[in-house]
Scaffold this motif. Sequence first.
Motif, PDB file in Angstrom:
ATOM      1  N   THR A   6      25.436  53.698  44.643  1.00 54.33           N
ATOM      2  CA  THR A   6      26.764  53.753  44.035  1.00 54.33           C
ATOM      3  C   THR A   6      27.801  53.489  45.120  1.00 54.33           C
ATOM      4  OG1 THR A   6      27.081  56.107  44.443  1.00 54.33           O
ATOM      5  CG2 THR A   6      25.986  55.507  42.386  1.00 54.33           C
ATOM      6  N   ARG A   7      29.014  53.333  44.698  1.00 53.68           N
ATOM      7  CA  ARG A   7      30.057  53.069  45.696  1.00 53.68           C
ATOM      8  C   ARG A   7      31.377  53.639  45.234  1.00 53.68           C
ATOM      9  NH1 ARG A   7      33.755  50.807  42.341  1.00 53.68           N
ATOM     10  NH2 ARG A   7      33.203  48.797  41.499  1.00 53.68           N
ATOM     11  N   PHE A   8      32.247  53.822  46.231  1.00 55.28           N
ATOM     12  CA  PHE A   8      33.647  54.120  45.941  1.00 55.28           C
ATOM     13  C   PHE A   8      34.419  52.989  46.599  1.00 55.28           C
ATOM     14  CE2 PHE A   8      37.592  56.666  47.172  1.00 55.28           C
ATOM     15  CZ  PHE A   8      38.170  56.512  45.924  1.00 55.28           C
ATOM     16  N   ALA A   9      35.298  52.350  45.816  1.00 57.84           N
ATOM     17  CA  ALA A   9      35.932  51.126  46.303  1.00 57.84           C
ATOM     18  C   ALA A   9      37.451  51.209  46.177  1.00 57.84           C
ATOM     19  CB  ALA A   9      35.392  49.937  45.511  1.00 57.84           C
ATOM     20  N   PRO A  10      38.072  52.089  46.955  1.00 57.88           N
ATOM     21  CA  PRO A  10      39.517  52.259  46.811  1.00 57.88           C
ATOM     22  C   PRO A  10      40.293  51.112  47.462  1.00 57.88           C
ATOM     23  CG  PRO A  10      38.731  53.583  48.632  1.00 57.88           C
ATOM     24  CD  PRO A  10      37.518  52.948  48.019  1.00 57.88           C
ATOM     25  N   SER A  42      36.359  49.257  51.348  1.00 55.86           N
ATOM     26  CA  SER A  42      37.816  49.198  51.292  1.00 55.86           C
ATOM     27  C   SER A  42      38.251  47.892  50.636  1.00 55.86           C
ATOM     28  CB  SER A  42      38.379  49.302  52.716  1.00 55.86           C
ATOM     29  OG  SER A  42      39.774  49.142  52.693  1.00 55.86           O
ATOM     30  N   GLU A  43      38.912  48.000  49.493  1.00 55.15           N
ATOM     31  CA  GLU A  43      39.346  46.802  48.771  1.00 55.15           C
ATOM     32  C   GLU A  43      40.768  46.462  49.215  1.00 55.15           C
ATOM     33  OE1 GLU A  43      38.001  46.870  44.609  1.00 55.15           O
ATOM     34  OE2 GLU A  43      36.124  46.329  45.570  1.00 55.15           O
ATOM     35  N   ASP A  44      40.824  45.840  50.386  1.00 49.87           N
ATOM     36  CA  ASP A  44      42.115  45.639  51.049  1.00 49.87           C
ATOM     37  C   ASP A  44      42.504  44.166  51.145  1.00 49.87           C
ATOM     38  OD1 ASP A  44      40.082  44.967  52.746  1.00 49.87           O
ATOM     39  OD2 ASP A  44      40.577  46.409  54.307  1.00 49.87           O
ATOM     40  N   SER A 198      36.220  39.612  44.173  1.00 49.47           N
ATOM     41  CA  SER A 198      35.642  40.290  45.335  1.00 49.47           C
ATOM     42  C   SER A 198      34.962  41.597  44.923  1.00 49.47           C
ATOM     43  CB  SER A 198      36.711  40.552  46.397  1.00 49.47           C
ATOM     44  OG  SER A 198      37.861  41.109  45.808  1.00 49.47           O
ATOM     45  N   ASN A 199      35.531  42.263  43.943  1.00 53.13           N
ATOM     46  CA  ASN A 199      34.972  43.537  43.492  1.00 53.13           C
ATOM     47  C   ASN A 199      33.581  43.333  42.875  1.00 53.13           C
ATOM     48  OD1 ASN A 199      34.823  45.373  40.801  1.00 53.13           O
ATOM     49  ND2 ASN A 199      35.785  46.578  42.419  1.00 53.13           N
ATOM     50  N   ALA A 200      33.473  42.344  41.977  1.00 53.01           N
ATOM     51  CA  ALA A 200      32.179  42.108  41.324  1.00 53.01           C
ATOM     52  C   ALA A 200      31.162  41.526  42.302  1.00 53.01           C
ATOM     53  CB  ALA A 200      32.367  41.148  40.146  1.00 53.01           C
ATOM     54  N   LEU A 212      30.569  53.772  38.480  1.00 54.45           N
ATOM     55  CA  LEU A 212      31.389  54.647  37.635  1.00 54.45           C
ATOM     56  C   LEU A 212      32.821  54.418  38.065  1.00 54.45           C
ATOM     57  CD1 LEU A 212      29.307  57.968  37.813  1.00 54.45           C
ATOM     58  CD2 LEU A 212      29.338  56.254  35.990  1.00 54.45           C
ATOM     59  N   ARG A 213      33.684  54.068  37.126  1.00 56.10           N
ATOM     60  CA  ARG A 213      35.083  53.829  37.481  1.00 56.10           C
ATOM     61  C   ARG A 213      35.971  54.180  36.296  1.00 56.10           C
ATOM     62  NH1 ARG A 213      35.266  47.202  38.036  1.00 56.10           N
ATOM     63  NH2 ARG A 213      34.525  46.687  35.951  1.00 56.10           N
ATOM     64  N   GLY A 214      37.276  54.129  36.527  1.00 56.71           N
ATOM     65  CA  GLY A 214      38.226  54.558  35.515  1.00 56.71           C
ATOM     66  C   GLY A 214      38.202  53.653  34.295  1.00 56.71           C
ATOM     67  N   ASP A 216      40.470  52.383  32.716  1.00 53.65           N
ATOM     68  CA  ASP A 216      41.428  51.272  32.754  1.00 53.65           C
ATOM     69  C   ASP A 216      40.754  49.970  33.182  1.00 53.65           C
ATOM     70  OD1 ASP A 216      41.163  52.939  35.034  1.00 53.65           O
ATOM     71  OD2 ASP A 216      42.772  51.858  36.048  1.00 53.65           O
ATOM     72  N   HIS A 217      39.533  50.063  33.687  1.00 51.93           N
ATOM     73  CA  HIS A 217      38.825  48.846  34.122  1.00 51.93           C
ATOM     74  C   HIS A 217      37.911  48.258  33.046  1.00 51.93           C
ATOM     75  CE1 HIS A 217      40.127  48.597  38.281  1.00 51.93           C
ATOM     76  NE2 HIS A 217      39.964  49.901  38.393  1.00 51.93           N
ATOM     77  N   ILE A 218      37.854  48.896  31.896  1.00 48.75           N
ATOM     78  CA  ILE A 218      36.808  48.468  30.943  1.00 48.75           C
ATOM     79  C   ILE A 218      36.982  47.020  30.494  1.00 48.75           C
ATOM     80  CG2 ILE A 218      37.847  49.347  28.783  1.00 48.75           C
ATOM     81  CD1 ILE A 218      34.859  50.369  28.216  1.00 48.75           C
TER      82      ILE A 218
END
Length: 471
Positions: A6-10, A42-44, A198-200, A212-214, A216-218
């Motif tokens: 899994t990841r967290f991608a802020p 980091s999604e920068d 880049s995210n996908a 797992l994400r918010g 709002d991304h569906i």
Amino acid sequence: MNPTATRFAPSPTGHLHLGNVRTAFFNWLLARRNGGRFVLRSEDTDAERSRDDYLEALMEDLAWLGLDWDEGPDCGGDHAPYRQVQRGDVYAAYFDKLSTERHAYPCFCSPRQLAVSRKVQLSAGRPPRYAGTCRDLAESEVASRLASGETATLRFRVERGREIRFDDLVRGPQSFASDDIGDFVIRRADGSAAFFFSNALDDSLMEISDVLRGEDHITNTPRQIMLLQCLGLRAPRYGHLSLLVGDDGAPLSKRHGASSLRELREQGFLPAAILNHLLRLGHALIEEHWYEPDAMAQAFEIGRLGRAPARFDLDQLDHWQREAIHHAGADTLAVWGGLDDLAVVPSAQRAAFLEAVRPNLSRPGDLADWAERVFGALPEPEDDASTAINAAGADFFAAAADAFATGAHSLKELARAVSERTGARGKSLYMPLRAALTGRLSGPELGPLLELMPAPAIEARLRRHAGPGDE
Ligand code: GLU
């Protein structure tokens, strides 16, 4: 079998919002539960809004909370680099592939043109999507416009007439019509990769199994699935978490008391308290009780994630804060409350003092407050304490001060002596004593406090209300 990753991608554009913290936490729980990997990315790519100090701060906040990652910007890993701003070369190869295979095309529309087109569609009652202006430009036109230095974004060509389905881990089967989705930008005019792309791509290249994400991304998910399919890459499973709202049902913001992890940290909440509250936000536990952080992963069940908005509630958090204080090790609590800096507490009595006041602590400053009340200068009694003192009267305190001076040092002895001399019992015996000795009507058990207080201070505090005396 695909092991869990899994990841967290802020995007490091501010301090961690509690909604994001919960997202990070649930991904961490899932990875830890299955013995898998947890990746921090980091999604920068948005150079204007992303800041290095925010990335540093969010890593510090996650570490403080106890969420550790196996791969990330600071520690590297098999899928490095983990800052998207450093992945330009990786992206370039996939932009080329999509362009060559005509899955993507340059778009010359200016932001103004796009805004006008949006307006027109909206006023015609249609959902705004890219009108397709540059979708079918002749190759020669594209070449000459690029050669003349016109800037272009790169757009993904959405296949018409398709249905995109996926099984959401939280919300069940989902279906979207590609005709409702306009061609979307995957590379900005400045050459940087856009979020959808880049995210996908990174999720796939980093072999992430579950996202797992918010919620709002569906609606982004069908786009990202189509993109990965065109690239012949595997998509993760997606689960969209319900929105985090305040106790009034509105999206969580500062006016609910706190909206970022930083604020809670500054207000003195313990990590274990925050985690116990978050664990219940949109996630129904099988067994309802206090959880130590290292037992939480075993209690986490994807199947128990809910669709209803989850309410962040400071009263609930306060409840878990008291539990966290109750369960904390003495060393942790001493550091939290800054016990070593409280010069007024004699070192030999530090441990006993901490245990005596533990049930009455809620914020770090409470420790200093009680230290002052027990060992230092007693502040003026609070209003209700003052009332209790006055109601008891000078004779009561004269009796108490005399009894203490003649050896009734424990609460039991003192109370008995005062009761014998004044007839006071129960509340009207104990409340005035507590009020005079601590300045408050509520607080830690009085017996142990009395054992900690310096004897001259006790006598003086009782004598103070004993009237002028008969000189
Ligand atoms: N950078 C995105 C965000 O912060 C990540 C979304 C996702 O988890 O896919 O919203």
